[in-house]
Structure formats: C-alpha cells, structure tokens
Design an enzyme around this catalytic site. Structure first.
Site, PDB file in Angstrom:
ATOM      1  N   CYS A   1      14.626  25.720  -5.814  1.00  0.00           N
ATOM      2  CA  CYS A   1      13.500  25.321  -4.965  1.00  0.00           C
ATOM      3  C   CYS A   1      12.236  25.225  -5.817  1.00  0.00           C
ATOM      4  O   CYS A   1      11.944  26.140  -6.596  1.00  0.00           O
ATOM      5  CB  CYS A   1      13.313  26.358  -3.851  1.00  0.00           C
ATOM      6  SG  CYS A   1      11.803  26.070  -2.907  1.00  0.00           S
TER       7      CYS A   1
ATOM      8  N   TYR B   1     -14.201 -19.450  12.177  1.00  0.00           N
ATOM      9  CA  TYR B   1     -13.283 -20.517  11.780  1.00  0.00           C
ATOM     10  C   TYR B   1     -13.031 -21.597  12.825  1.00  0.00           C
ATOM     11  O   TYR B   1     -12.246 -22.494  12.602  1.00  0.00           O
ATOM     12  CB  TYR B   1     -11.943 -19.954  11.302  1.00  0.00           C
ATOM     13  CG  TYR B   1     -11.275 -18.934  12.217  1.00  0.00           C
ATOM     14  CD1 TYR B   1     -10.918 -19.245  13.514  1.00  0.00           C
ATOM     15  CD2 TYR B   1     -10.983 -17.666  11.743  1.00  0.00           C
ATOM     16  CE1 TYR B   1     -10.297 -18.321  14.333  1.00  0.00           C
ATOM     17  CE2 TYR B   1     -10.357 -16.724  12.551  1.00  0.00           C
ATOM     18  CZ  TYR B   1     -10.017 -17.060  13.845  1.00  0.00           C
ATOM     19  OH  TYR B   1      -9.403 -16.149  14.649  1.00  0.00           O
TER      20      TYR B   1
ATOM     21  N   CYS C   1      16.636  24.497   0.525  1.00  0.00           N
ATOM     22  CA  CYS C   1      16.259  25.811   0.028  1.00  0.00           C
ATOM     23  C   CYS C   1      16.722  26.797   1.108  1.00  0.00           C
ATOM     24  O   CYS C   1      16.266  26.716   2.244  1.00  0.00           O
ATOM     25  CB  CYS C   1      14.741  25.900  -0.153  1.00  0.00           C
ATOM     26  SG  CYS C   1      14.206  27.594  -0.429  1.00  0.00           S
TER      27      CYS C   1
ATOM     28  N   CYS D   1       9.879  28.394  -4.340  1.00  0.00           N
ATOM     29  CA  CYS D   1      10.241  29.815  -4.459  1.00  0.00           C
ATOM     30  C   CYS D   1      11.354  30.045  -5.484  1.00  0.00           C
ATOM     31  O   CYS D   1      11.763  31.180  -5.709  1.00  0.00           O
ATOM     32  CB  CYS D   1      10.638  30.375  -3.101  1.00  0.00           C
ATOM     33  SG  CYS D   1      12.216  29.709  -2.526  1.00  0.00           S
TER      34      CYS D   1
ATOM     35  N   GLU E   1      -6.538 -22.660   5.579  1.00  0.00           N
ATOM     36  CA  GLU E   1      -7.466 -21.524   5.598  1.00  0.00           C
ATOM     37  C   GLU E   1      -6.682 -20.222   5.523  1.00  0.00           C
ATOM     38  O   GLU E   1      -5.592 -20.127   6.086  1.00  0.00           O
ATOM     39  CB  GLU E   1      -8.269 -21.523   6.914  1.00  0.00           C
ATOM     40  CG  GLU E   1      -9.043 -22.786   7.153  1.00  0.00           C
ATOM     41  CD  GLU E   1      -9.521 -22.894   8.601  1.00  0.00           C
ATOM     42  OE1 GLU E   1      -9.841 -21.849   9.207  1.00  0.00           O
ATOM     43  OE2 GLU E   1      -9.545 -24.011   9.122  1.00  0.00           O
TER      44      GLU E   1
ATOM     45  N   ASP F   1      -6.558 -11.196   8.865  1.00  0.00           N
ATOM     46  CA  ASP F   1      -5.728 -10.238   9.585  1.00  0.00           C
ATOM     47  C   ASP F   1      -6.595  -9.242  10.363  1.00  0.00           C
ATOM     48  O   ASP F   1      -6.858  -8.128   9.934  1.00  0.00           O
ATOM     49  CB  ASP F   1      -4.844  -9.493   8.576  1.00  0.00           C
ATOM     50  CG  ASP F   1      -3.693  -8.784   9.259  1.00  0.00           C
ATOM     51  OD1 ASP F   1      -3.520  -8.981  10.471  1.00  0.00           O
ATOM     52  OD2 ASP F   1      -2.983  -8.037   8.573  1.00  0.00           O
TER      53      ASP F   1
ATOM     54  N   CYS G   1      10.700  31.176   2.157  1.00  0.00           N
ATOM     55  CA  CYS G   1      10.049  30.259   1.207  1.00  0.00           C
ATOM     56  C   CYS G   1       8.685  29.839   1.768  1.00  0.00           C
ATOM     57  O   CYS G   1       8.596  29.376   2.908  1.00  0.00           O
ATOM     58  CB  CYS G   1      10.930  29.028   0.992  1.00  0.00           C
ATOM     59  SG  CYS G   1      10.156  27.790  -0.040  1.00  0.00           S
TER      60      CYS G   1
ATOM     61  N   LYS H   1       3.069 -17.248   7.856  1.00  0.00           N
ATOM     62  CA  LYS H   1       2.891 -15.817   7.593  1.00  0.00           C
ATOM     63  C   LYS H   1       3.548 -15.435   6.260  1.00  0.00           C
ATOM     64  O   LYS H   1       4.701 -15.815   6.005  1.00  0.00           O
ATOM     65  CB  LYS H   1       3.551 -14.990   8.702  1.00  0.00           C
ATOM     66  CG  LYS H   1       2.945 -15.236  10.064  1.00  0.00           C
ATOM     67  CD  LYS H   1       1.990 -14.155  10.455  1.00  0.00           C
ATOM     68  CE  LYS H   1       2.691 -13.094  11.232  1.00  0.00           C
ATOM     69  NZ  LYS H   1       1.863 -12.238  11.996  1.00  0.00           N
TER      70      LYS H   1
ATOM     71  N   LYS I   1      -5.341 -16.854   6.643  1.00  0.00           N
ATOM     72  CA  LYS I   1      -5.178 -16.317   7.996  1.00  0.00           C
ATOM     73  C   LYS I   1      -5.697 -14.884   7.959  1.00  0.00           C
ATOM     74  O   LYS I   1      -5.061 -13.998   7.385  1.00  0.00           O
ATOM     75  CB  LYS I   1      -3.705 -16.365   8.404  1.00  0.00           C
ATOM     76  CG  LYS I   1      -3.451 -15.903   9.813  1.00  0.00           C
ATOM     77  CD  LYS I   1      -2.014 -16.199  10.191  1.00  0.00           C
ATOM     78  CE  LYS I   1      -1.595 -15.674  11.538  1.00  0.00           C
ATOM     79  NZ  LYS I   1      -2.180 -14.469  12.028  1.00  0.00           N
TER      80      LYS I   1
HETATM   81  S1  IVH Z   1      -7.768 -20.990  14.291  1.00  0.00           S
HETATM   82  C1  IVH Z   1      -5.833 -22.444  18.410  1.00  0.00           C
HETATM   83  N1  IVH Z   1      -8.155 -20.043  11.909  1.00  0.00           N
HETATM   84  O1  IVH Z   1      -4.497 -16.215  13.644  1.00  0.00           O
HETATM   85  C2  IVH Z   1      -5.941 -21.347  17.426  1.00  0.00           C
HETATM   86  N2  IVH Z   1      -7.061 -18.644  13.468  1.00  0.00           N
HETATM   87  O2  IVH Z   1      -2.318 -18.063  15.558  1.00  0.00           O
HETATM   88  C3  IVH Z   1      -7.270 -21.314  16.804  1.00  0.00           C
HETATM   89  N3  IVH Z   1      -6.540 -16.420  12.602  1.00  0.00           N
HETATM   90  O3  IVH Z   1      -4.937 -15.807  16.966  1.00  0.00           O
HETATM   91  C4  IVH Z   1      -7.333 -20.259  15.788  1.00  0.00           C
HETATM   92  N4  IVH Z   1      -7.398 -16.694  10.618  1.00  0.00           N
HETATM   93  O4  IVH Z   1      -6.631 -14.682  15.528  1.00  0.00           O
HETATM   94  C5  IVH Z   1      -7.636 -19.794  13.130  1.00  0.00           C
HETATM   95  N5  IVH Z   1      -8.667 -19.326   9.774  1.00  0.00           N
HETATM   96  C6  IVH Z   1      -8.141 -19.080  10.965  1.00  0.00           C
HETATM   97  C7  IVH Z   1      -7.558 -17.861  11.294  1.00  0.00           C
HETATM   98  C8  IVH Z   1      -7.012 -17.677  12.560  1.00  0.00           C
HETATM   99  C9  IVH Z   1      -6.786 -15.848  11.425  1.00  0.00           C
HETATM  100  C10 IVH Z   1      -5.799 -15.739  13.682  1.00  0.00           C
HETATM  101  C11 IVH Z   1      -6.327 -15.959  15.048  1.00  0.00           C
HETATM  102  C12 IVH Z   1      -5.214 -16.578  15.853  1.00  0.00           C
HETATM  103  C13 IVH Z   1      -4.037 -16.554  14.905  1.00  0.00           C
HETATM  104  C14 IVH Z   1      -3.419 -17.948  14.755  1.00  0.00           C
END
Ligand code: IVH
Length: 664
Positions: A403, A220, A419, A406, A111, A115, A424, A309, A113
């Site tokens: 400059c 999620y 300058c 000026c 999935e 942000d 200026c 990441k 991640k």
């Molecule tokens: S599952 C037990 N799914 O990323 C952890 N987390 O370390 C259950 N996050 O703190 C989280 N997208 O804030 C999960 N599709 C996703 C996510 C997700 C972002 C964040 C979440 C968590 C960290 C994972």
C-alpha cells in the site's frame, strides 16, 4: 457646474465604450488596463456624487442589480432555430451536393461554432432593451439584467436603430478556469465544461453572480437582415462588427465547395487548442440571402445551413508518473499523472488507469507520449500510448506490492488490488469523504479538502467525529480560510444530517457492494437499522436486486464487533435510524401530484429533485399530459416544455421549485 460634470461624464462614457469595443469586440486594445480603470473609477465617482446624472447605458451598470424572483417568459419575434448536425467529410459533401442541386455556384460562410448557448438581444433606437435565452426556440426567458453584465454586449449601438441580434453567450477558457477555482474554494461542485458554466451563469436570478462570472457574447446572426439593406451573411457579420459587436471576424471565412470547407475545418481544428474560447465545430451557411430564401426551411431547421461538429478531441502529452491511490474499500487505482493539457476547454493533468491489467494491456510507461481524450466531454481518459516515440530506456509498468500509504502488503481479488489494512489512513479519509458525500449523508460544505485538513489536524478520524466537531467550534473558527459563519453553517449541516432517512446512512456506512440504490431497497424493506443489522443471508439473497454477493457483504459487515459499536455510537449521538420515505410530510403542493422535469437542472441533480418530489408524496413522471400538475424547467428545456405551454400546465423554474420546498 452640473453641466460640466454631465459633459465630463459623457466624454468618459464615450472613451470607455471605445476602449471596451477595441478590447472586447476587436481584441485590439489601444489603452492600458490602468488607463481604463482610471476612467472607469472617475466615472463611478461622478455618478456617486450626482446620481441624477447617471445614464441608463452607463458602463458602470454592468455589475448587476437587484436579484430577481424568477425569469419572465418572452416569446421570440421570429423563432430561434438551430441547424442539423453533421460529423464527417461524407456528410459535408452531401450538404454541398444538396445545395448545388438548387443553387448555382453558391458561396458559404464558414464560422467557428461557438460552444455556449444562443441568446437574442433586442435594441430599440440603438439601446439594449431586452436579452433572452433561446428556451425552446419559441419562448425563452428574459435575462436582460444578466446580459447587461456581459462586457462585450454593447449597451448602446453605433446606430440608433431597432434591431434584433443573435449570438452565443459563452465563457472563455480562462473565465471557466477562474469560475472553477472559485467553486473549489467554496467547496461547490465544479462546472463540467465552459458550456455548462455559461448556461449556469446566465440563468442566475442574482445578476451580481452573473457579473462575476465574466461571460462573453459572440454575435453571428441578424433575423430579417433585408430590413437593413443586407444581402448576404458575410455582410451581416460586417454590419454586426460595425454596430459594436464582437464577431469572429478574424476566423470567419468564405468557401465554395466541400474541399475548401474541409480545409477550413482542418485549419480551425489546429487552431482550436490555442483559441481563448471553446468551439465545438464549424457552422456553414449559404452566404447569399437570395439563395437562402430559395432554399427555405424544413419543418424543423433551415435548409441553408448546417453545423459540423468536431470529433472528441485527443491531445498529446507526456506521462510523468503513475500514482497509486487508495479508495475507501482499500482498492488501489493506478492514475496517469501527465503534463497538464487543455482538452476541449478544460485543463487536465490526470486520468485513471483503472487496474494492473489495463496498464499492462496499454503498456503504459512513465516518460511515454500518450494521447488523452475526454470521454463524453467530461472524464479524461488515456486513449493510446505512442510506442514509436518511446525512449529506449523506458521501464515496463509494474504493479506495486505494498500500500502506498500504510505499506501493508496488497492482496489481489479478480483484476483488483486491495490494501487489506482496515486502519490504513487513506481508507479512513476516503471513508469520511464518502460518508459526507452528496448521495450519502449529504453534509453541505464538508468537501474533500476540508475533510483532509480536519483529518490531518486530528479533528476527524472516524465518522462519529463529525458529530463531535461542535465541541471544537472556537478552535475551528480560527483556522485559516474559515470564519464564524462558515463553521456555523458547517455545524448546522452536520446537525441536519442526523435527521436523514435510513437509506442515506446505510449507503454512508460504505458496506462493500452496497450502493445508493441498494441502500434504498434495504431501507424500504427493513425500515430500521436494528432490523437491517440482523438480516440473515437467506433473507437477503431472496430480495430482488440484492443476491448472494451483496447479501454476504452485509452479513459480513454486521458480524464485526467494531461495526456494531459504530452503529450504537451513531444511535447515541442522535442519528435517525429509521426509514422515512413512506411518511409523507403534509404538503399540498406536492402530495398526490405529478411533476415532469425538463432541461438541465442546476440547483439539484435530477435524482435529487425526483427524490424530493417523491418524499413529499408526489410523483415524478417523464411525459407531460393533462394530468401533469406542473413542469419544472431547467436550462434548455425540450419539447416537454412546449407541450406544457400548449396544455396550459403550470411551469415552475428550478428556483420556484426550490422555494416551494423551502416553504414546507
Ligand atoms: S447561426 C438558424 N452561427 O450552434 C441557426 N449558430 O445549430 C442560426 N452556434 O443553436 C444560428 N456558433 O447556438 C450560428 N457562428 C454561429 C454559431 C452558432 C454557435 C450555435 C447556436 C445554434 C447552433 C447551430
């Protein structure tokens, strides 16, 4: 009759909810915005006329309500954990190998991640009853009223069940841009990235502000999914969608080995720039719940999942221009101006090229394809010039000789060009901006663009003019974009700045090499501006952390008649010229007490908060012990927060801290 309206209302709510689900959760609208607005307005009209009929789960409740005094603490039913982070293929392979030691032929859900920040939602009988932040994982904050403003959070599920849902509260890239435009308009500090923007917006005590920020929620995770007959993470995701949540169903996927995982990561990072929301990696979860149970947890994290990441993003663009700017000391900086590009969620169009040597080393030329990266996720930098894509007729970089403002001939000192013209105009405006800035005189509301405007209109030429602005109040009020209230506030901030302690003024003067920290040392030592202005080089060079260069610069500054006159004028205008730091205002809440700050603060910088505590006779410490008087918590607090709870130490939210300061 009333029954008719009730039916009409129910009908409208059903249609609006369906449209919202299609629009927000599925991203597949079936009606036009106009049709949606018409239904929404009709519902509003009926609710206004018959408030007694208004349903608790009405979509019109999403605009926010009464401001809260503080957020209540809530203990999560099951701890909100997070995963360990990994960063490269090798670590992906290690994860896969580790799982395969225990599980035969595992499947992984992959999935994006998201942000943002994780949040928990609790539904009873299918109705949203509580929203909470993660906090330290065990105890979070009750943000129900704010969560209700998020349009992709269903107020009512499609099934009348009791369930907890977890997901990410985030801000789309577009909403982030809009929020920052608003911030710029109000002369407030912009959000550094969408994550900070989401965190700052969800922790607003005034939910009406949250409602305006256009947050989003991606579901999620369901704790204890077996209670709903679910056997795998992918079934959880399907169930979430069915209940009415937004899920990443178009992007989520399944994989069986590290090769497939890497392919997914590769594909997703290609899509990343065009996604409407910010992501910072990929979350891998063992799909089968039975397998998850076998794998279990370490002391901190689940063994059945991990977060990959992305490396810092680099984006290609074309260098349009190298623009030279003049700082308040006259320093000339070349800046790369390029076609605007999205880097990690924010639109960037310029980056510093530092100085002549830097430009020559990189061999940057106008028209070049360059790669841009956001260093530390915040400041954009030019990483590389794609020499192989260079046009034949490109012209090598050449440092300017005069400059840009000026036209005075520049002088070179070490690697820098300056300058030398102290009159200026660019140096003037930069000097004014510096004078009013946060760490200097901290004139609230007096930001860069207002200063530029006032300068161009002739109201501000030199720093003393700030203190004459009140004479033009009537004229200023009529300027476009200003009104009586904003000008009154601005003039109040200017007036307030007169009482600042000496170190702020020393820093605000912009003496070369005298930064905020040095200014503090000097103010502590000399106590008054008169003493400071008479400091000798022998004295200065012997002060620890000052030395020859700073000392010379100070002596130089005060040897100039114009600078002496400036100090005299500022004194006549009523500015405080003494060090106030040791004079402790009597404050029982702070005096002699010790405070610990944790989490990211929103209303203050950490330095400001510490400075406030110290100015009131308190001490800011970095670790929590029995002797700590209170812990001040910002967003996502760490272990200090947990420790404070264990020790029963009073916990103040940032707002509570601010209120206490205001009460002094
Ligand atoms: S599952 C037990 N799914 O990323 C952890 N987390 O370390 C259950 N996050 O703190 C989280 N997208 O804030 C999960 N599709 C996703 C996510 C997700 C972002 C964040 C979440 C968590 C960290 C994972």
């Amino acid at each position: 009759m009333l029954e008719d309206f009730k039916n009409k209302m129910n009908d409208l709510i059903e249609k609006i909810n369906k449209a919202s689900y299609e629009y927000y959760a599925l991203d597949e609208p079936t009606i036009t915005d106009q049709e949606y607005d018409d239904m929404y307005n009709e519902l509003l009209r009926i609710e206004e006329k018959y408030p007694e009929l208004k349903r608790k789960d009405s979509p019109t409740n999403r605009v926010g309500g009464e401001a809260l005094e503080k957020f209540e603490k809530v203990t999560h039913n099951t701890p909100m954990l997070s995963f360990d982070d990994i960063f490269n293929s090798e670590e992906i392979e290690m994860f896969d190998a580790r799982i395969k030691k225990q599980i035969k032929n595992p499947s992984y859900t992959l999935e994006p991640k998201m942000d943002g920040l994780s949040g928990s939602l609790i539904y009873e009988n299918g109705i949203l009853v509580r929203g909470a932040t993660r906090g330290d994982g065990v105890v979070g904050e009750d943000i129900t009223i704010n969560v209700k403003t998020i349009k992709s959070v269903p107020l009512k599920l499609t099934e009348k069940i009791n369930i907890e849902i977890r997901g990410e509260i985030y801000m789309s890239k577009l909403a982030f841009q809009k929020a920052n435009i608003e911030k710029r308009k109000n002369n407030e500090k912009e959000f550094a990235n969408p994550r900070n923007a989401a965190a700052g917006s969800i922790r607003q005590l005034d939910s009406k502000i949250t409602a305006k920020r256009d947050l989003d929620f991606m579901a999620y995770f369901i704790p204890n999914p077996e209670n709903y007959g679910i056997k795998s993470q992918h079934e959880s995701l399907e169930y979430l969608k069915k209940l009415g949540f937004k899920t990443n169903y178009k992007l989520n996927s399944l994989a069986h080995n590290s090769k497939e995982i890497e392919k997914y990561i590769n594909d997703l990072s290609k899509k990343r720039p065009d996604l409407p929301f910010p992501i910072d990696g990929v979350v891998l979860k063992v799909d089968s719940l039975e397998d998850e149970a076998k794998l279990g947890f370490t002391a901190r994290v689940p063994r059945w999942g991990i977060a990959y990441k992305f490396p810092a993003v680099e984006v290609l663009t074309t260098l349009k221009e190298i623009k030279f700017t003049v700082g308040r000391t006259g320093k000339i900086t070349p800046n790369a101006i390029f076609n605007p590009v999205h880097v990690d969620g924010s639109l960037v169009s310029k980056a510093t090229l530092h100085n002549e040597d830097y430009c020559l080393q990189k061999d940057v030329r106008v028209g070049d394809v360059i790669s841009i990266r956001k260093a530390g996720d915040v400041i954009p930098e030019v990483v590389e010039v794609k020499i192989d894509r260079r046009k034949e007729n490109s012209v090598p970089f050449k440092m300017i000789e005069n400059c840009p403002i000026c036209h005075t001939k520049l002088i070179k000192k070490d690697a820098m060009h300056y300058c030398p013209n102290s009159n200026c105009p660019a140096r003037h405006t930069e000097g004014l901006i510096h004078f009013a800035s946060r760490n200097a005189m901290n004139i609230d509301g007096m930001g860069e663009s207002i200063i530029q405007d006032f300068y161009n209109m002739g109201y501000l030429k030199k720093v003393t003019d700030f203190y004459h602005l009140y004479k033009y109040k009537d004229q200023l009020m009529t300027l476009e974009g200003f009104g009586e209230k904003s000008i009154t506030n601005l003039l109040k901030s200017i007036e307030n700045s007169k009482t600042n302690s000496l170190e702020r003024l020393i820093f605000a003067l912009g003496i070369p090499h005298v930064g905020a920290k040095t200014a503090k040392i000097l103010a502590t030592k000399y106590k008054t501006m008169t003493n400071f202005s008479q400091a000798t080089i022998d004295e200065l060079r012997n002060i620890p952390d000052i030395g020859e260069i700073i000392g010379q610069s100070i002596v130089n500054y005060f040897s100039k008649e114009t600078n002496k006159e400036l100090i005299q004028e500022l004194t006549n205008l009523g500015l405080n010229m003494t060090y106030k730091g040791e004079k402790v205002i009597d404050s029982k809440e702070f005096n002699g007490k010790t405070f610990v700050l944790t989490g990211s603060l929103e209303l203050f910088t950490r330095e400001e908060a510490e400075e406030k505590i110290e100015s009131l006779g308190g001490k800011a410490s970095s670790s929590v012990s029995k002797k700590t008087s209170a812990v001040i918590v910002g967003a996502n607090p760490g272990s200090k927060y947990t420790k404070a709870q264990e020790l029963g130490i009073p916990i103040w939210t940032e707002q509570e801290f601010k209120d206490k300061l205001n009460n002094i």
